[in-house]
Structure formats: C-alpha cells, structure tokens
Design a protein around this motif. Structure first.
Motif, PDB file in Angstrom:
ATOM      1  N   VAL A  32     -10.105  23.846 -47.239  1.00  0.00           N
ATOM      2  CA  VAL A  32     -10.620  25.176 -46.913  1.00  0.00           C
ATOM      3  C   VAL A  32     -12.142  25.238 -46.951  1.00  0.00           C
ATOM      4  CG1 VAL A  32     -10.655  27.595 -47.649  1.00  0.00           C
ATOM      5  CG2 VAL A  32      -8.492  26.319 -47.603  1.00  0.00           C
ATOM      6  N   ILE A  33     -12.759  24.779 -48.029  1.00  0.00           N
ATOM      7  CA  ILE A  33     -14.226  24.790 -48.143  1.00  0.00           C
ATOM      8  C   ILE A  33     -14.664  23.367 -48.480  1.00  0.00           C
ATOM      9  CG2 ILE A  33     -16.249  25.916 -49.153  1.00  0.00           C
ATOM     10  CD1 ILE A  33     -14.499  28.181 -50.098  1.00  0.00           C
ATOM     11  N   PRO A  34     -14.842  22.507 -47.484  1.00  0.00           N
ATOM     12  CA  PRO A  34     -15.125  21.084 -47.729  1.00  0.00           C
ATOM     13  C   PRO A  34     -16.409  20.815 -48.500  1.00  0.00           C
ATOM     14  CG  PRO A  34     -14.501  21.479 -45.443  1.00  0.00           C
ATOM     15  CD  PRO A  34     -14.741  22.815 -46.061  1.00  0.00           C
ATOM     16  N   ASP A  35     -17.354  21.776 -48.474  1.00  0.00           N
ATOM     17  CA  ASP A  35     -18.647  21.531 -49.109  1.00  0.00           C
ATOM     18  C   ASP A  35     -18.613  21.672 -50.637  1.00  0.00           C
ATOM     19  OD1 ASP A  35     -19.746  21.079 -46.641  1.00  0.00           O
ATOM     20  OD2 ASP A  35     -20.467  23.133 -46.381  1.00  0.00           O
ATOM     21  N   LEU A  36     -17.537  22.191 -51.194  1.00  0.00           N
ATOM     22  CA  LEU A  36     -17.484  22.366 -52.642  1.00  0.00           C
ATOM     23  C   LEU A  36     -17.306  21.020 -53.340  1.00  0.00           C
ATOM     24  CD1 LEU A  36     -15.220  25.507 -53.225  1.00  0.00           C
ATOM     25  CD2 LEU A  36     -17.713  25.376 -53.127  1.00  0.00           C
ATOM     26  N   PRO A  37     -17.929  20.821 -54.515  1.00  0.00           N
ATOM     27  CA  PRO A  37     -17.700  19.598 -55.290  1.00  0.00           C
ATOM     28  C   PRO A  37     -16.207  19.449 -55.602  1.00  0.00           C
ATOM     29  CG  PRO A  37     -19.551  20.832 -56.177  1.00  0.00           C
ATOM     30  CD  PRO A  37     -18.910  21.719 -55.159  1.00  0.00           C
ATOM     31  N   VAL A  38     -15.730  18.229 -55.546  1.00  0.00           N
ATOM     32  CA  VAL A  38     -14.302  17.972 -55.753  1.00  0.00           C
ATOM     33  C   VAL A  38     -14.029  17.684 -57.226  1.00  0.00           C
ATOM     34  CG1 VAL A  38     -12.381  16.470 -55.159  1.00  0.00           C
ATOM     35  CG2 VAL A  38     -14.067  17.086 -53.413  1.00  0.00           C
ATOM     36  N   GLU A  39     -13.029  18.352 -57.772  1.00  0.00           N
ATOM     37  CA  GLU A  39     -12.625  18.090 -59.154  1.00  0.00           C
ATOM     38  C   GLU A  39     -11.711  16.869 -59.191  1.00  0.00           C
ATOM     39  OE1 GLU A  39      -9.964  20.021 -62.785  1.00  0.00           O
ATOM     40  OE2 GLU A  39     -10.335  21.190 -60.970  1.00  0.00           O
ATOM     41  N   VAL A  40     -12.044  15.907 -60.050  1.00  0.00           N
ATOM     42  CA  VAL A  40     -11.226  14.710 -60.212  1.00  0.00           C
ATOM     43  C   VAL A  40     -10.570  14.756 -61.588  1.00  0.00           C
ATOM     44  CG1 VAL A  40     -11.187  12.191 -60.285  1.00  0.00           C
ATOM     45  CG2 VAL A  40     -12.711  13.372 -58.684  1.00  0.00           C
ATOM     46  N   GLN A  41      -9.263  14.533 -61.620  1.00  0.00           N
ATOM     47  CA  GLN A  41      -8.521  14.537 -62.876  1.00  0.00           C
ATOM     48  C   GLN A  41      -7.871  13.181 -63.097  1.00  0.00           C
ATOM     49  OE1 GLN A  41      -5.764  17.826 -62.182  1.00  0.00           O
ATOM     50  NE2 GLN A  41      -6.881  19.059 -63.666  1.00  0.00           N
ATOM     51  N   GLY A  42      -7.888  12.721 -64.333  1.00  0.00           N
ATOM     52  CA  GLY A  42      -7.197  11.485 -64.671  1.00  0.00           C
ATOM     53  C   GLY A  42      -5.713  11.735 -64.877  1.00  0.00           C
ATOM     54  N   ILE A  43      -4.913  10.719 -64.615  1.00  0.00           N
ATOM     55  CA  ILE A  43      -3.483  10.757 -64.902  1.00  0.00           C
ATOM     56  C   ILE A  43      -3.213   9.648 -65.915  1.00  0.00           C
ATOM     57  CG2 ILE A  43      -1.154  10.528 -63.961  1.00  0.00           C
ATOM     58  CD1 ILE A  43      -2.238  11.487 -61.286  1.00  0.00           C
ATOM     59  N   TYR A  44      -2.659  10.008 -67.065  1.00  0.00           N
ATOM     60  CA  TYR A  44      -2.564   9.088 -68.193  1.00  0.00           C
ATOM     61  C   TYR A  44      -1.128   8.948 -68.698  1.00  0.00           C
ATOM     62  CZ  TYR A  44      -7.582  10.135 -68.547  1.00  0.00           C
ATOM     63  OH  TYR A  44      -8.915  10.303 -68.285  1.00  0.00           O
ATOM     64  N   ALA A  45      -0.815   7.767 -69.181  1.00  0.00           N
ATOM     65  CA  ALA A  45       0.374   7.561 -70.004  1.00  0.00           C
ATOM     66  C   ALA A  45      -0.090   7.640 -71.454  1.00  0.00           C
ATOM     67  CB  ALA A  45       1.003   6.204 -69.724  1.00  0.00           C
ATOM     68  N   VAL A  46       0.522   8.509 -72.251  1.00  0.00           N
ATOM     69  CA  VAL A  46       0.143   8.667 -73.652  1.00  0.00           C
ATOM     70  C   VAL A  46       1.372   8.425 -74.527  1.00  0.00           C
ATOM     71  CG1 VAL A  46      -1.717  10.272 -73.132  1.00  0.00           C
ATOM     72  CG2 VAL A  46       0.547  11.171 -73.647  1.00  0.00           C
ATOM     73  N   TYR A  47       1.136   7.872 -75.710  1.00  0.00           N
ATOM     74  CA  TYR A  47       2.228   7.544 -76.616  1.00  0.00           C
ATOM     75  C   TYR A  47       1.692   7.522 -78.041  1.00  0.00           C
ATOM     76  CZ  TYR A  47       0.069   3.096 -75.258  1.00  0.00           C
ATOM     77  OH  TYR A  47      -0.845   2.105 -74.952  1.00  0.00           O
ATOM     78  N   PRO A  48       2.578   7.673 -79.036  1.00  0.00           N
ATOM     79  CA  PRO A  48       2.121   7.728 -80.424  1.00  0.00           C
ATOM     80  C   PRO A  48       1.384   6.455 -80.822  1.00  0.00           C
ATOM     81  CG  PRO A  48       4.381   8.484 -80.257  1.00  0.00           C
ATOM     82  CD  PRO A  48       4.031   7.901 -78.926  1.00  0.00           C
TER      83      PRO A  48
END
Length: 301
Positions: free
Chosen positions: A257-273
């Motif tokens: 929709v608004i290509p000029d906006l900064p893109v948010e990048v999120q990590g995807i993680y495997a987490v365990y005790p």
C-alpha cells in the motif's frame, strides 16, 4: 587405584552405614570396598571414617569430604546420562506451542516429513496467539515471532519475516492509494481481533517517527489467513507478515500500500527451556526447522 572409584566407595559406605551394605550396593566384595577407602585415606593423609564393631560413621573431615565427593559423583553420573541421552534416538511426546498463523501456513505442512524421519516421536501442537509459559504449562518448546520477552529461555533464530500493509488492486482503484500514514484514516482497515492491541497498527514514518493508527474497518478476525482473504477480496487494507502475503503479492492479488514506509523485520525463533543439555526430541525438531527455513524469509516464502 582410580580416584573416582575410591570416592564412590567412601560415599557409598557413608550412604549405606557400613562396608557390608556398601559392597552389596556396588556389587563388589567387602574387602575391595575397604581397600578403596583405605587407599583414599592414605592418599589424603586423613582419617575419613570412624570404625567400630557396631557402626561406621564419617569423621568431621570425612563429612566435609563426603559433601564434595557426592557432588562430584552426581556430576559424573549426569555426564554419563548426558552422553547416553544425546546418543539415543529421539523419541517420546513433543509438546509445541506455535503462533496460529505461522503454525497453520508453514509448520503444519512440514510435520509429516519430520515424523517420517523420526517415527518414535509423537507431536502435540497447540496453535494460539497468547504467550505460553513453557515450563509451568508443560511445553517442550515454542515457535515465536518478534522480540523475545523471556530472556531466560534458550533460543535459536530460524528465519525472519517482514510486515507490510497490503490491499487488492480493486480496492486501491475504488478507494485510492494512501500516500502517507495520515491518509489511512480515510480507509477501511482489517484488524486482528485476538490481540489486545489488534485495532492498533504501530508503523514507522519515513522520518523514523513511530506512529499508531487506530482507524476502524469492515472486519476484525482472529486469523491472519482470513484477513489476507478479505484483503484479496477487496474489503480493505491488512497489515500482515510476509509469510502470509508473499504468494498473493507474487501473483498480483495484492499490492503493497505505501512502499516508501520503512519495513518492519521480525525474527522467528525456536525457544525451549534452558538446561545443561537439550532433549534429543527437542534438538531434532529445532535442527529440522532450521534446515526447513534456511532459505526462507524475510520476503521469500
């Protein structure tokens, strides 16, 4: 004589209260136990046991030595168990918590491959968008998106995803394309209903300023795929992760929709005790996920 065997003989005598029972516990002769303890006392130059015809008890020095020796023996036992466990085939029930959108779109389709490779593992996967307390709720691991809240957990980054606003070409032709964040106030936004801030979008302006958008729309739903379907149908603008919209964007069903906006990048993680070693079933699944998503993200899905 072996130092660890001497320590084990001494500690077992203290635990069992005598040489006879210690010999039975260790599966060796009484004279062998006595020889190990005598050798230990000679090497240390100290009497560790008070011996009478009726009972055997540790001296003051012996009691202090026993505390340390028992710790060493326990650690040695754990080390042996660790090696045995890590060499054993992964097996047992694996309980997993996964964010609904990612679980449905990208985890569920590959579970068959994992279970074919590790037939002795069974999986119980919970799909929801709430924060799950792994240890107290009995989960072996979770797959989480975004910033990790609990720094005490062990984590392995699997890949990344972006978040963008997308809408169908038909919607943009009908209602116009917003050029800046403030223009969103005149548009129909499609929101998550399952999150506390589902009706609020947190965006970053080209200047770096953090903005919040609260405009209501035609639809709120607790499922990302449904929001994507609504956007494709022309019902409004959705703010979604790339692992959901990537194919639709590639096919031209939606546009950014608004290509000029900064893109948010999120990590995807495997987490365990956290722990001294990771269970084989958890390690096997984390390694499997890391390989499965090695060539994915943040926009390639």
């Amino acid at each position: 004589m072996d130092r660890l065997t001497e320590m084990e003989a001494f500690a077992t005598v203290v635990d069992q209260g005598g040489f006879t029972d210690a010999a039975k516990k260790m599966g060796i002769s009484k004279s062998a136990v006595s020889k190990h303890v005598s050798s230990l006392e000679a090497r240390l130059g100290a009497r560790l046991l008070n011996r009478t015809t009726r009972r055997v008890s540790p001296t003051e020095i012996g009691l202090a030595y026993y505390d340390r020796a028992r710790r060493v023996l326990n650690d040695a036992g754990e080390a042996d168990s660790l090696v045995t466990s890590m060499q054993s085939a992964p097996s047992g029930l694996l309980r997993i918590s996964v964010a609904t959108d990612f679980g449905v779109s990208h985890l569920s389709p590959i579970l068959g491959s994992f279970l074919s490779e590790f037939p002795d593992i069974t999986i119980n996967m919970l799909l929801n968008n709430r924060y799950v307390e792994l240890i107290s709720e009995g989960f072996d691991m979770a797959v989480r998106l975004g910033e990790l809240e609990d720094s005490t957990l062990s984590a392995r980054k699997l890949t990344e995803t972006t978040r963008r606003m997308i809408a169908s070409p038909a919607y943009l032709r009908k209602f116009g394309r917003p050029q800046r964040i403030d223009d969103l106030n005149a548009h129909k936004l499609l929101h998550y209903s399952s999150q506390a801030n589902g009706a609020v979008w947190k965006l970053t302006a080209p200047s770096g300023e953090k903005r919040q958008v609260r405009t209501s729309g035609w639809l709120s739903v607790n499922d990302g795929q449904s929001l994507l379907n609504a956007a494709v149908s022309g019902l409004g603008i959705a703010y979604l992760p790339s692992f959901l919209y990537a194919d639709a964007l590639k096919q031209g069903l939606v546009e950014e929709v608004i290509p000029d906006l900064p893109v948010e990048v999120q990590g995807i993680y495997a987490v365990y005790p956290p722990g001294r070693f990771t269970q084989p079933k958890v390690r096997a699944f984390v390694d499997f996920l890391a390989h499965a998503f090695a060539d994915k993200g943040p926009d390639t899905w």
